[in-house]
Design a protein around this motif. Structure first.
Motif, mmCIF file in Angstrom:
data_model
loop_
_atom_site.group_PDB
_atom_site.id
_atom_site.type_symbol
_atom_site.label_atom_id
_atom_site.label_comp_id
_atom_site.label_asym_id
_atom_site.label_seq_id
_atom_site.Cartn_x
_atom_site.Cartn_y
_atom_site.Cartn_z
ATOM 1 N N ALA A 135 59.817 0.104 53.815
ATOM 2 C CA ALA A 135 60.689 -1.068 53.933
ATOM 3 C C ALA A 135 60.602 -1.957 52.699
ATOM 4 O O ALA A 135 61.545 -2.711 52.399
ATOM 5 C CB ALA A 135 60.323 -1.864 55.187
ATOM 6 N N MET A 136 59.494 -1.882 51.977
ATOM 7 C CA MET A 136 59.327 -2.633 50.731
ATOM 8 C C MET A 136 60.007 -1.931 49.551
ATOM 9 O O MET A 136 59.998 -2.446 48.439
ATOM 10 C CB MET A 136 57.841 -2.811 50.409
ATOM 11 N N GLY A 137 60.526 -0.731 49.780
ATOM 12 C CA GLY A 137 61.143 0.027 48.702
ATOM 13 C C GLY A 137 60.183 0.881 47.919
ATOM 14 O O GLY A 137 60.525 1.372 46.829
ATOM 15 N N MET A 138 58.979 1.127 48.476
ATOM 16 C CA MET A 138 57.961 1.882 47.743
ATOM 17 C C MET A 138 58.150 3.395 47.859
ATOM 18 O O MET A 138 57.556 4.149 47.110
ATOM 19 C CB MET A 138 56.559 1.501 48.241
ATOM 20 N N ARG A 139 58.900 3.858 48.823
ATOM 21 C CA ARG A 139 59.194 5.288 49.032
ATOM 22 C C ARG A 139 57.912 6.137 49.051
ATOM 23 O O ARG A 139 57.776 7.105 48.300
ATOM 24 C CB ARG A 139 60.155 5.806 47.961
ATOM 25 N N PRO A 140 56.957 5.812 49.912
ATOM 26 C CA PRO A 140 55.669 6.515 49.907
ATOM 27 C C PRO A 140 55.792 7.952 50.382
ATOM 28 O O PRO A 140 56.560 8.266 51.291
ATOM 29 C CB PRO A 140 54.824 5.694 50.881
ATOM 30 N N VAL A 141 55.023 8.829 49.745
ATOM 31 C CA VAL A 141 54.936 10.231 50.147
ATOM 32 C C VAL A 141 53.466 10.531 50.401
ATOM 33 O O VAL A 141 52.629 10.367 49.510
ATOM 34 C CB VAL A 141 55.488 11.171 49.060
ATOM 35 N N GLY A 185 36.127 8.953 51.059
ATOM 36 C CA GLY A 185 35.885 7.913 52.050
ATOM 37 C C GLY A 185 36.579 8.161 53.381
ATOM 38 O O GLY A 185 36.517 7.320 54.284
ATOM 39 N N GLY A 186 37.262 9.295 53.511
ATOM 40 C CA GLY A 186 37.920 9.628 54.769
ATOM 41 C C GLY A 186 39.299 9.026 54.931
ATOM 42 O O GLY A 186 39.842 9.010 56.043
ATOM 43 N N ASN A 187 39.885 8.557 53.853
ATOM 44 C CA ASN A 187 41.200 7.926 53.915
ATOM 45 C C ASN A 187 42.289 8.867 53.408
ATOM 46 O O ASN A 187 42.012 9.947 52.899
ATOM 47 C CB ASN A 187 41.189 6.635 53.092
ATOM 48 N N LEU A 188 43.537 8.425 53.554
ATOM 49 C CA LEU A 188 44.692 9.171 53.078
ATOM 50 C C LEU A 188 45.188 8.570 51.767
ATOM 51 O O LEU A 188 44.779 7.458 51.400
ATOM 52 C CB LEU A 188 45.809 9.123 54.132
ATOM 53 N N VAL A 189 46.050 9.296 51.074
ATOM 54 C CA VAL A 189 46.654 8.785 49.839
ATOM 55 C C VAL A 189 48.165 8.895 49.965
ATOM 56 O O VAL A 189 48.700 9.957 50.308
ATOM 57 C CB VAL A 189 46.178 9.559 48.595
ATOM 58 N N ALA A 190 48.839 7.773 49.716
ATOM 59 C CA ALA A 190 50.301 7.754 49.652
ATOM 60 C C ALA A 190 50.705 7.572 48.202
ATOM 61 O O ALA A 190 50.241 6.643 47.522
ATOM 62 C CB ALA A 190 50.860 6.616 50.500
ATOM 63 N N ASP A 191 51.550 8.459 47.702
ATOM 64 C CA ASP A 191 52.033 8.388 46.321
ATOM 65 C C ASP A 191 53.415 7.742 46.311
ATOM 66 O O ASP A 191 54.313 8.174 47.044
ATOM 67 C CB ASP A 191 52.096 9.781 45.716
ATOM 68 N N CYS A 192 53.575 6.729 45.480
ATOM 69 C CA CYS A 192 54.806 5.946 45.466
ATOM 70 C C CYS A 192 55.486 6.035 44.096
ATOM 71 O O CYS A 192 54.911 5.590 43.092
ATOM 72 C CB CYS A 192 54.517 4.482 45.776
ATOM 73 N N PRO A 237 52.563 -5.797 37.400
ATOM 74 C CA PRO A 237 51.519 -5.049 38.101
ATOM 75 C C PRO A 237 50.639 -5.916 39.002
ATOM 76 O O PRO A 237 50.314 -5.512 40.115
ATOM 77 C CB PRO A 237 50.705 -4.431 36.956
ATOM 78 N N ALA A 238 50.256 -7.110 38.533
ATOM 79 C CA ALA A 238 49.387 -7.970 39.345
ATOM 80 C C ALA A 238 50.104 -8.422 40.610
ATOM 81 O O ALA A 238 49.514 -8.426 41.705
ATOM 82 C CB ALA A 238 48.937 -9.182 38.529
ATOM 83 N N GLY A 239 51.363 -8.801 40.481
ATOM 84 C CA GLY A 239 52.123 -9.233 41.645
ATOM 85 C C GLY A 239 52.327 -8.105 42.633
ATOM 86 O O GLY A 239 52.210 -8.300 43.856
ATOM 87 N N LEU A 240 52.640 -6.902 42.128
ATOM 88 C CA LEU A 240 52.835 -5.759 43.007
ATOM 89 C C LEU A 240 51.537 -5.401 43.720
ATOM 90 O O LEU A 240 51.532 -5.130 44.929
ATOM 91 C CB LEU A 240 53.345 -4.560 42.214
ATOM 92 N N SER A 241 50.433 -5.413 43.000
ATOM 93 C CA SER A 241 49.143 -5.099 43.610
ATOM 94 C C SER A 241 48.836 -6.074 44.743
ATOM 95 O O SER A 241 48.399 -5.667 45.827
ATOM 96 C CB SER A 241 48.034 -5.138 42.566
ATOM 97 N N ALA A 242 49.075 -7.355 44.510
ATOM 98 C CA ALA A 242 48.810 -8.358 45.543
ATOM 99 C C ALA A 242 49.667 -8.135 46.775
ATOM 100 O O ALA A 242 49.187 -8.231 47.909
ATOM 101 C CB ALA A 242 49.041 -9.757 44.978
ATOM 102 N N ARG A 243 50.934 -7.815 46.581
ATOM 103 C CA ARG A 243 51.821 -7.577 47.733
ATOM 104 C C ARG A 243 51.386 -6.343 48.513
ATOM 105 O O ARG A 243 51.389 -6.345 49.753
ATOM 106 C CB ARG A 243 53.269 -7.415 47.251
#
Length: 231
Positions: A153-159, A173-180, A188-194
């Motif tokens: 919904a943010m427009g990141m188009r995660p896969v 660490g047992g987590n998943l990875v979404a590639d955007c 970059p700083a603003g996007l990271s914060a969001r």
């Protein structure tokens, strides 16, 4: 050895030359970081005394095989120097994208705790603006469908990243990875914060460390990009 491999080796050896006796060294993940680990192991075999703090199980296993002593945060909470690679380096700002190897959370923890960070790349990793390739996000497995929907919904188009067998890729660490596939990242700083405000996003592949140095291997040798405080 290809020309690109030779460039990586030259940059890695330049970084490892800065390791001093008695240091605690953060050991990065990925092909360039592994090249640096081989160079470090050669110095250890010649008598250099160090303790390595690995950023992934793969790196830890390689370090043991090469005879590099390991440590952890309980004993050594502040590494003297971390040597790692990067997927993209924005030359003007030294902002990075890391994590396409899947170790972004641990890499960021180790780098942020270190007194110095040396990023080793060849010149193909230099970009005018981050976002040439995908931006990895480490995502909690619980509720991952909701997290991915929020990102979409943010427009990141995660896969959701997949392992070789087609199952979801799982980090150490047992987590998943979404590639955007973000395209050029203007802030970059603003996007990271969001992104970090999205429930379920544990960490982003945007590395915006206040001080780091980048060693770049080119066809003409190695060069160093100064840290932000020197600009």
């Amino acid at each position: 050895m290809t020309d690109r491999d030779a460039l990586k080796r030259a940059a890695a050896e330049a970084a490892v030359a800065e390791v001093e006796d008695g240091m605690v060294v953060g050991l990065g993940s990925g092909t360039t970081a592994e090249t640096a680990l081989h160079a470090l192991a050669a110095r250890v075999a010649a008598g250099l005394r160090v303790r390595g703090l690995p950023t992934s199980e793969r790196t830890a296993s390689l370090a043991r095989a090469l005879g590099v002593p390991l440590t952890g945060f309980a004993r050594d909470p502040v590494p003297d120097l971390t040597i790692d690679g990067a997927d993209e380096v924005e030359a003007a700002s030294l902002a990075l994208i890391k994590g396409r190897g899947g170790a972004l959370l641990r890499e960021k923890i180790v780098a942020a705790a270190s007194r110095r960070v040396l990023i080793v790349v060849d010149d193909s990793k230099l970009v005018p603006r981050l976002g040439v390739g995908v931006l990895p996000l480490e995502v909690a497995p619980f509720g991952s469908q909701a997290t991915l929907a929020h990102l979409d919904a943010m427009g990141m188009r995660p896969v959701l990243r997949r392992a070789a067998d087609g199952a979801p890729f799982v980090t150490d660490g047992g987590n998943l990875v979404a590639d955007c596939p973000t395209g050029p990242i203007a802030d970059p700083a603003g996007l990271s914060a969001r992104l970090l405000h999205v429930p379920g996003v544990i960490e982003t592949g945007l590395f915006l460390l206040p001080t780091l140095e980048v060693i770049v291997a080119t066809g003409h040798g190695t060069t160093r990009l100064p840290d932000r405080q020197q600009r």
